[in-house]
Design a protein around this motif. Structure first.
Motif, PDB file in Angstrom:
ATOM      1  N   ASP A   1       0.750  -0.948  -0.223  1.00  0.00           N
ATOM      2  CA  ASP A   1       0.025  -0.307  -0.638  1.00  0.00           C
ATOM      3  C   ASP A   1       0.772   1.132  -0.116  1.00  0.00           C
ATOM      4  N   LEU A   2       1.470   2.061  -0.891  1.00  0.00           N
ATOM      5  CA  LEU A   2       1.958   2.943  -1.073  1.00  0.00           C
ATOM      6  C   LEU A   2       1.854   3.675  -0.328  1.00  0.00           C
ATOM      7  N   ASP A   3       0.094   4.511   0.510  1.00  0.00           N
ATOM      8  CA  ASP A   3       0.451   5.333   1.371  1.00  0.00           C
ATOM      9  C   ASP A   3       1.083   4.827   2.694  1.00  0.00           C
ATOM     10  N   SER A   4       0.709   3.582   3.099  1.00  0.00           N
ATOM     11  CA  SER A   4       1.401   3.192   4.291  1.00  0.00           C
ATOM     12  C   SER A   4       3.289   3.562   4.613  1.00  0.00           C
ATOM     13  N   ARG A   5       3.123   2.925   2.572  1.00  0.00           N
ATOM     14  CA  ARG A   5       4.904   2.400   2.762  1.00  0.00           C
ATOM     15  C   ARG A   5       5.446   4.070   2.893  1.00  0.00           C
ATOM     16  N   ILE A   6       5.096   5.415   2.527  1.00  0.00           N
ATOM     17  CA  ILE A   6       5.248   6.555   2.519  1.00  0.00           C
ATOM     18  C   ILE A   6       5.726   7.009   3.716  1.00  0.00           C
ATOM     19  N   GLU A   7       4.234   6.594   4.180  1.00  0.00           N
ATOM     20  CA  GLU A   7       4.472   7.471   6.387  1.00  0.00           C
ATOM     21  C   GLU A   7       5.342   6.333   6.335  1.00  0.00           C
ATOM     22  N   GLU A   8       5.645   5.391   6.194  1.00  0.00           N
ATOM     23  CA  GLU A   8       6.608   4.126   7.672  1.00  0.00           C
ATOM     24  C   GLU A   8       8.327   5.028   6.683  1.00  0.00           C
ATOM     25  N   LYS A   9       8.349   5.028   5.440  1.00  0.00           N
ATOM     26  CA  LYS A   9      10.016   5.505   4.646  1.00  0.00           C
ATOM     27  C   LYS A   9      10.249   7.455   5.759  1.00  0.00           C
ATOM     28  N   ALA A  10       8.427   7.725   6.001  1.00  0.00           N
ATOM     29  CA  ALA A  10       9.054   9.199   6.509  1.00  0.00           C
ATOM     30  C   ALA A  10       9.261   9.514   7.682  1.00  0.00           C
ATOM     31  N   GLY A  11       8.894   8.466   8.420  1.00  0.00           N
ATOM     32  CA  GLY A  11       8.284   8.235   9.692  1.00  0.00           C
ATOM     33  C   GLY A  11       7.288   9.513   9.951  1.00  0.00           C
TER      34      GLY A  11
ATOM     35  N   THR B   1      -2.142   2.193  -5.002  1.00  0.00           N
ATOM     36  CA  THR B   1      -1.918   3.757  -5.137  1.00  0.00           C
ATOM     37  C   THR B   1      -2.455   4.877  -4.283  1.00  0.00           C
ATOM     38  N   GLY B   2      -2.389   5.374  -4.470  1.00  0.00           N
ATOM     39  CA  GLY B   2      -2.321   6.781  -3.543  1.00  0.00           C
ATOM     40  C   GLY B   2      -3.926   7.275  -5.264  1.00  0.00           C
ATOM     41  N   GLY B   3      -4.980   8.265  -5.113  1.00  0.00           N
ATOM     42  CA  GLY B   3      -5.453   9.004  -5.454  1.00  0.00           C
ATOM     43  C   GLY B   3      -5.355   9.823  -6.800  1.00  0.00           C
ATOM     44  N   GLY B   4      -3.350  10.586  -5.943  1.00  0.00           N
ATOM     45  CA  GLY B   4      -3.398  11.433  -7.203  1.00  0.00           C
ATOM     46  C   GLY B   4      -2.166  10.716  -7.811  1.00  0.00           C
ATOM     47  N   ILE B   5      -2.343   9.305  -7.745  1.00  0.00           N
ATOM     48  CA  ILE B   5      -0.909   8.912  -8.429  1.00  0.00           C
ATOM     49  C   ILE B   5      -0.673   9.355  -9.851  1.00  0.00           C
ATOM     50  N   LEU B   6      -1.524   9.866 -10.142  1.00  0.00           N
ATOM     51  CA  LEU B   6      -1.509  10.441 -12.134  1.00  0.00           C
ATOM     52  C   LEU B   6      -0.754  12.127 -12.506  1.00  0.00           C
ATOM     53  N   TYR B   7      -0.431  11.888 -10.834  1.00  0.00           N
ATOM     54  CA  TYR B   7       0.667  13.840 -10.537  1.00  0.00           C
ATOM     55  C   TYR B   7       1.177  13.957 -12.089  1.00  0.00           C
ATOM     56  N   PHE B   8       1.982  13.379 -11.969  1.00  0.00           N
ATOM     57  CA  PHE B   8       3.437  13.197 -13.376  1.00  0.00           C
ATOM     58  C   PHE B   8       2.880  12.407 -14.226  1.00  0.00           C
ATOM     59  N   ASP B   9       3.118  13.182 -15.504  1.00  0.00           N
ATOM     60  CA  ASP B   9       2.007  12.886 -16.142  1.00  0.00           C
ATOM     61  C   ASP B   9       2.374  11.114 -16.823  1.00  0.00           C
ATOM     62  N   GLU B  10       3.960  11.101 -16.629  1.00  0.00           N
ATOM     63  CA  GLU B  10       4.781  10.184 -17.193  1.00  0.00           C
ATOM     64  C   GLU B  10       4.732   8.263 -16.573  1.00  0.00           C
ATOM     65  N   THR B  11       3.528   8.733 -15.362  1.00  0.00           N
ATOM     66  CA  THR B  11       3.203   8.168 -15.022  1.00  0.00           C
ATOM     67  C   THR B  11       2.971   6.957 -15.011  1.00  0.00           C
ATOM     68  N   GLY B  12       1.976   7.160 -15.797  1.00  0.00           N
ATOM     69  CA  GLY B  12       0.637   6.347 -16.308  1.00  0.00           C
ATOM     70  C   GLY B  12       1.180   5.262 -17.664  1.00  0.00           C
ATOM     71  N   GLN B  13       1.863   6.310 -18.128  1.00  0.00           N
ATOM     72  CA  GLN B  13       2.737   5.520 -19.231  1.00  0.00           C
ATOM     73  C   GLN B  13       3.561   4.292 -18.163  1.00  0.00           C
TER      74      GLN B  13
END
Ligand code: S3P
Length: 163
Positions: free
Chosen positions: A30-40, A73-85
């Motif tokens: 779960d990316l949101d959880s991973r981000i919180e773990e990584k960032a502390g 993923t989080g709801g904003g995962i397509l924030y950068f144009d190239e991520t979808g591709q």
């Protein structure tokens, strides 16, 4: 082959990924959880202290580093144009779709989601914009409207088996 679950806040991406993992035996992340773990720290704190742009950089690098088969993923995962591709090239992308009103009822007032604090009209406009982008990126659109996670997962398993 990886499975990326995408969709707006409240679509049930985390719940569905957990259940999909337990039904298939494949690991999930779960990316949101991973981000919180990584960032502390919590996502809301990252937004407050470091800003959204910084969160989006961490989000995309966490996505690219994810080793699990099923990735929520989080709801904003397509924030950068190239991520979808990038996701399309690396696995099956599944969009969990429900009408905005249904999603709004699930996320309104949720303090853990900084983006959900936007006024109704702004959130609706964001949904409309993202809905178009999610559909463009997804290999499959799965409805989660008034539906149990069990039923959603059954459909996803059949999609995976036929891919
Ligand atoms: C966001 C959605 C959240 C989280 C962050 C930003 C967004 O994930 O990544 O708060 O921009 O829609 P969920 O979709 O799991 O709520």
């Amino acid at each position: 082959m990886k499975v990326y679950l995408i969709g707006f806040m409240g679509a049930g991406k985390s719940t569905v990924s957990r259940l999909l993992s337990s039904k298939t035996g494949e690991p999930y992340s779960d990316l949101d959880s991973r981000i919180e773990e990584k960032a502390g720290k919590k996502i809301s704190t990252i937004f407050q202290e470091d800003g959204e742009a910084s969160f989006r950089e961490i989000e995309v690098s966490t996505l690219k580093a994810a080793e699990a088969t099923i990735i929520s993923t989080g709801g904003g995962i397509l924030y950068f144009d190239e991520t979808g591709q990038w996701m399309r090239q690396n696995g099956i992308v599944i969009y969990l779709h429900a009408p905005f009103k249904e999603l709004y009822a699930r996320i309104k007032g949720d303090q853990t989601r900084p983006v959900a604090a936007k006024p109704y009209k702004e959130l609706e406009a964001l949904f409309n914009k993202r809905n178009t982008a999610y559909k463009e990126v997804a290999h499959h659109v799965v409805s989660v409207s008034n539906r149990t996670p069990e039923s959603t997962v059954k459909e996803i398993i059949s999609i995976i088996q036929n891919s």
